[in-house]
Design an enzyme around this catalytic site. Sequence first.
Site: not given
Length: 503
Positions: A88, A192-193, A233
């Site tokens: 996002h 990579l959140d 993550e």
Amino acid sequence: MKNQVQLITYVDRLGGGGIAALSELLQGPLNNLFGAVHLLPFYYPIDGVDAGFDPIDHTQVDPRLGHWNDVQQLAAKVDVMADVIVNHMSSASPQFLDYSTYGDQSRYARLFLSMESVFPSGATESDLSAVYRPRPGLPFTSVQLKSGQKKLLWTTFTPKQIDIAVELEAGQDYLISILDKLQSNGVKMIRLDACGYAIKRAGTNCFMLPETFEFIEQLSEQARSRGIEVLVEIHSYYRKQIAIAAKVDRVYDFALPPLVLHSFLARDASALTNWLTIRPNNAITVLDTHDGIGIIDIGSDAEDRVGSPGLITDSQLADLVESIHFNSNHQSRQATGEAASNLDLYQVNCTYFDALARNETNYLIARAIQFFIPGIPQVYYVGLLAGLNDMALLDRSGVGRDINRQYYSKDDISNTIRRPVVARLFALIRLRNSHPAFNGDFSFRQTSVSTLTMLWSELRSAVGKESTKEIQWAQLEVDFLDTKNTTLSYTDSGATKRFAWSF
């Protein structure tokens, strides 16, 4: 990644300055402690609705923290990890504002994900209730665009964080532009959140789908081609975590923090020992992070409580949560669940030091366990300073996770590092970074219900004796029944030494 302890921190909350000031800290009071530093979102702005995880501009350093040349200079001294927020971006981003102004005629119209794009034929109640979301309610926000159009946009986290259509060219180009910016400024690792939510499909729970793995692999290949290592993550049921780890470079060991707490509470090493037999070793080990203490990671699968039990029973998990509340004098209860906004359903918000009732010896033992378990240890800045729950910040913000997101000035740091528990933690970190045994072989055994022994050993040439080999080893024997019996011993110049938990 270097086989050394890493620091994870917000730039502005450790030392009160920017990236250059943090670099000075790492060369000064925190010298020789970390092989890498994970900078939590330093993009513009750092103070949105989700503490930087809602970037307006993912390729711009927040001017209050510095500029890209500051990142370059820090990266020249220590390996730097940065977040790529794949799911996002902010509703205040230039891309979304353009989309709002021009609607479907915007060049960014295909960058954002709507409910209609996933459910073109509409969605049933069953379809919507199946969608997995880490927070209450449905992941959609009704938006009136400036163009006059009304859209039901996908917002997994908050209404201000608009999900990206990562499978389309517009979304891919956006993510690649971020990788290019990070690579050109010396960043060697990325996290990579929120990537588990990135792919949505009608008729599924829209979380960690087969297509999600394909997306992660494709984005990871793009990162690797730029010399960047990738950490994923994901909070989920532990068997899913094991499956995920087999398909990615590195994952967090989110099961470890609650299992260590459970071991102290139950005075039983069995659940932790069981985890050691099945856990993935390509892990970043943690006890605390910028989020809360995970619960979903060791509990039963919410989709099948009976057929998919947790690493501990549901009753034991409930006892663990209550013990955290009790140990923290019920401060964590004020920051968790419905008691605080921006809540997560699967975490308890509390500093790890408070979760252990501020018992300094147990806290150091917990860190030793973290450092001995295979993987790359990562220490959160609050945990590094054995921080206490910040009730004043929680009261001001009303955000539960702020209880563990303190601001430390330079004077705060100078005073805090004099505390014995912090000084001993620094010594423990330096031992983990420097002892050769941690580059060797790992073994463990449970010698009683309450006792776990972990051993690292490596065969090396003796100094000045080319034909002579000697074993370098480090051993941690933890007795959860009586932690006074816990010992950390190791070789040092041919002698055996013991680590002192206190001065």
